[in-house]
Design a protein around this motif. Structure first.
Motif, PDB file in Angstrom:
ATOM      1  N   LEU A 148       0.901  -1.076  -0.014  1.00 56.05           N
ATOM      2  CA  LEU A 148       0.185  -0.079  -0.089  1.00 56.05           C
ATOM      3  C   LEU A 148       0.840   1.084  -0.050  1.00 56.05           C
ATOM      4  CD1 LEU A 148      -2.520  -1.026   2.601  1.00 56.05           C
ATOM      5  CD2 LEU A 148      -2.805  -1.170   0.087  1.00 56.05           C
ATOM      6  N   LYS A 149       1.946   1.178   0.656  1.00 54.22           N
ATOM      7  CA  LYS A 149       3.083   2.298   0.619  1.00 54.22           C
ATOM      8  C   LYS A 149       4.347   1.839   0.670  1.00 54.22           C
ATOM      9  CE  LYS A 149       0.211   5.208   3.699  1.00 54.22           C
ATOM     10  NZ  LYS A 149       0.291   6.185   4.995  1.00 54.22           N
ATOM     11  N   PRO A 150       4.747   1.259  -0.487  1.00 56.26           N
ATOM     12  CA  PRO A 150       5.749   0.429  -0.989  1.00 56.26           C
ATOM     13  C   PRO A 150       7.231   0.938  -0.641  1.00 56.26           C
ATOM     14  CG  PRO A 150       4.956   1.497  -3.197  1.00 56.26           C
ATOM     15  CD  PRO A 150       3.875   1.803  -1.950  1.00 56.26           C
ATOM     16  N   TYR A 151       7.324   2.385  -0.516  1.00 58.62           N
ATOM     17  CA  TYR A 151       8.737   2.802  -0.046  1.00 58.62           C
ATOM     18  C   TYR A 151       8.776   3.213   1.392  1.00 58.62           C
ATOM     19  CZ  TYR A 151       8.272   3.796  -5.180  1.00 58.62           C
ATOM     20  OH  TYR A 151       7.846   3.729  -6.500  1.00 58.62           O
ATOM     21  N   GLN A 152       7.898   2.698   2.050  1.00 63.42           N
ATOM     22  CA  GLN A 152       7.885   3.126   3.484  1.00 63.42           C
ATOM     23  C   GLN A 152       8.478   2.012   4.265  1.00 63.42           C
ATOM     24  OE1 GLN A 152       4.165   2.886   6.450  1.00 63.42           O
ATOM     25  NE2 GLN A 152       4.477   5.260   5.680  1.00 63.42           N
ATOM     26  N   ILE A 153       8.157   0.780   4.432  1.00 55.77           N
ATOM     27  CA  ILE A 153       9.206  -0.406   5.004  1.00 55.77           C
ATOM     28  C   ILE A 153      10.148  -0.885   3.940  1.00 55.77           C
ATOM     29  CG2 ILE A 153       8.912  -2.424   6.490  1.00 55.77           C
ATOM     30  CD1 ILE A 153       6.215  -1.596   7.184  1.00 55.77           C
ATOM     31  N   VAL A 154      11.237  -0.427   3.725  1.00 54.31           N
ATOM     32  CA  VAL A 154      12.203  -1.047   2.680  1.00 54.31           C
ATOM     33  C   VAL A 154      13.511  -1.616   3.720  1.00 54.31           C
ATOM     34  CG1 VAL A 154      11.594   0.132   0.835  1.00 54.31           C
ATOM     35  CG2 VAL A 154      12.999   1.313   2.323  1.00 54.31           C
ATOM     36  N   ILE A 155      13.467  -2.811   3.794  1.00 54.61           N
ATOM     37  CA  ILE A 155      14.204  -3.553   4.653  1.00 54.61           C
ATOM     38  C   ILE A 155      15.442  -4.171   3.931  1.00 54.61           C
ATOM     39  CG2 ILE A 155      14.790  -5.176   6.540  1.00 54.61           C
ATOM     40  CD1 ILE A 155      12.019  -4.687   7.591  1.00 54.61           C
ATOM     41  N   SER A 156      16.357  -3.737   3.925  1.00 54.60           N
ATOM     42  CA  SER A 156      17.535  -3.984   2.985  1.00 54.60           C
ATOM     43  C   SER A 156      18.112  -5.312   3.352  1.00 54.60           C
ATOM     44  CB  SER A 156      18.602  -2.860   2.927  1.00 54.60           C
ATOM     45  OG  SER A 156      19.234  -2.765   4.163  1.00 54.60           O
ATOM     46  N   ALA A 157      17.888  -5.867   4.409  1.00 50.27           N
ATOM     47  CA  ALA A 157      18.621  -7.432   5.014  1.00 50.27           C
ATOM     48  C   ALA A 157      17.836  -8.366   4.170  1.00 50.27           C
ATOM     49  CB  ALA A 157      18.099  -7.637   6.411  1.00 50.27           C
ATOM     50  N   ASN A 158      16.888  -8.016   2.990  1.00 56.69           N
ATOM     51  CA  ASN A 158      16.530  -9.201   2.094  1.00 56.69           C
ATOM     52  C   ASN A 158      15.822  -8.462   0.897  1.00 56.69           C
ATOM     53  OD1 ASN A 158      15.052 -11.210   1.215  1.00 56.69           O
ATOM     54  ND2 ASN A 158      13.378 -11.366   2.553  1.00 56.69           N
ATOM     55  N   PHE A 159      16.417  -8.090  -0.017  1.00 55.70           N
ATOM     56  CA  PHE A 159      15.743  -7.605  -1.222  1.00 55.70           C
ATOM     57  C   PHE A 159      16.707  -7.862  -2.353  1.00 55.70           C
ATOM     58  CE2 PHE A 159      19.150  -4.225  -0.543  1.00 55.70           C
ATOM     59  CZ  PHE A 159      19.216  -3.723  -1.556  1.00 55.70           C
ATOM     60  N   LEU A 160      15.844  -7.985  -3.479  1.00 56.46           N
ATOM     61  CA  LEU A 160      16.166  -8.295  -4.824  1.00 56.46           C
ATOM     62  C   LEU A 160      16.187  -6.879  -5.616  1.00 56.46           C
ATOM     63  CD1 LEU A 160      16.937 -10.790  -6.408  1.00 56.46           C
ATOM     64  CD2 LEU A 160      14.608 -10.969  -7.230  1.00 56.46           C
ATOM     65  N   ILE A 161      17.159  -6.628  -6.567  1.00 56.57           N
ATOM     66  CA  ILE A 161      17.103  -5.430  -7.332  1.00 56.57           C
ATOM     67  C   ILE A 161      17.859  -5.466  -8.435  1.00 56.57           C
ATOM     68  CG2 ILE A 161      19.196  -4.341  -6.018  1.00 56.57           C
ATOM     69  CD1 ILE A 161      17.663  -1.708  -6.106  1.00 56.57           C
ATOM     70  N   LYS A 162      17.523  -5.074  -9.409  1.00 57.81           N
ATOM     71  CA  LYS A 162      18.333  -4.843 -10.739  1.00 57.81           C
ATOM     72  C   LYS A 162      19.665  -4.185 -10.463  1.00 57.81           C
ATOM     73  CE  LYS A 162      14.536  -5.195 -14.322  1.00 57.81           C
ATOM     74  NZ  LYS A 162      13.847  -4.554 -15.364  1.00 57.81           N
TER      75      LYS A 162
END
Length: 296
Positions: A148-162
């Motif tokens: 719902l607010k995709p930029y609010q809880i961005v925890i970098s301990a587990n993320f996939l990114i180009k």
């Protein structure tokens, strides 16, 4: 296809890299695992021995502490695939299909995919209740709500990114500090990066003691104020900063600052004790940011 990247500082990654390697091998994809010891003086030889024993895995040993931002950039620059999966050293996948579940979203329209955080339902040690309770209440959030607010809880301990997106965003961060996930999220928003949240959590194990975590809260608030005052936080979804700006607009920040001066010792006594109250933590953060702003 996939570069799995793990920055490490004084933490054993034997179980993590073994599990991730097993899952990536089972997925039958082209992959690599790259770890970096960021000036560590513990577990270095143990970690190196485990990583060296795995195919498609390598470890970089840095004699100085670069911080997570620079360490991640080194990992990205060293990687050879276009998709990067960043994992913190102190996590463990919740599912034995963790890698596969991330891969299922890799061909979508999204450029960054956040899997989420989880905490085991166990009674934490009395001196680690603050970080644990905060995590259970504010980080362990279902993907539907996070989206719902995709930029609010961005925890970098587990993320996939180009890879190209990561380099574009990460290169804009010149600060070495705790709490930069919020800044990373703000830059994702500012650059209109398509972000997806999924329920593919990792368990968070590296829980700090109450006093250390409270110090990190203060460090984060100092960073938040600097970003705001330097006008580097133009696009953000940070609740604390939004409330602070509103209070400041109506001069109510003076009242909260005075409240902090009167009651900070009482609040801190609760927060570093065995039963920290999450409402008091939120009140502490809000009053502290008002105090810090006026005191600077």
């Amino acid at each position: 296809m996939l570069s799995i990247l793990v920055p490490v500082y004084n933490y054993s990654i034997s179980s993590l890299v073994t599990e991730i390697h097993k899952q990536a091998t089972h997925a039958k994809i082209n992959f690599e695992i790259i770890c970096i010891e960021d000036g560590s003086n513990k577990f270095v030889l143990e970690n190196k021995s485990v990583v060296d024993g795995l195919e498609h895995a390598s470890i970089i040993i840095s004699s100085k502490n670069n911080g997570r931002t620079k360490s991640r950039q080194i990992l990205s620059d060293t990687s050879k695939f276009n998709w990067l999966l960043f994992l913190d050293a102190d996590v463990m996948p919740k599912s034995d299909r963790f890698i596969i579940k991330h891969l299922e979203n890799i061909d979508s329209k999204y450029e960054a995919i956040y899997g989420g955080f989880a905490y085991k339902t166990i009674k934490p040690q009395k001196n680690k209740t603050l970080r644990y309770n905060f995590g259970k209440n504010f980080e362990e959030v279902d993907a539907k709500k996070r989206n719902l607010k995709p930029y609010q809880i961005v925890i970098s301990a587990n993320f996939l990114i180009k890879k190209e997106i990561f380099s574009k965003i990460n290169s804009q961060i010149k600060i070495k500090s705790y709490g930069l996930d919020n800044f990373f999220g703000a830059l994702l928003k500012e650059n209109k990066v398509n972000v997806l949240h999924i329920n593919n959590e990792v368990y968070h194990y590296g829980i700090e003691d109450n006093k250390l975590y409270l110090n990190k809260v203060q460090e984060f608030i100092t960073l938040l104020l600097k970003l705001y005052n330097d006008r580097m936080f133009l696009e953000h979804s940070n609740k604390l900063l939004s409330v602070f700006v509103s209070l400041k607009k109506y001069k109510l920040n003076y009242l909260l600052s005075f409240f902090y001066k009167l009651f900070n010792n009482l609040m801190e006594r609760n927060l570093i004790g065995p039963k920290p109250n999450m409402f008091i933590l939120q009140l502490y953060k809000l009053s502290y940011i008002c105090f810090k702003d006026l005191d600077s």
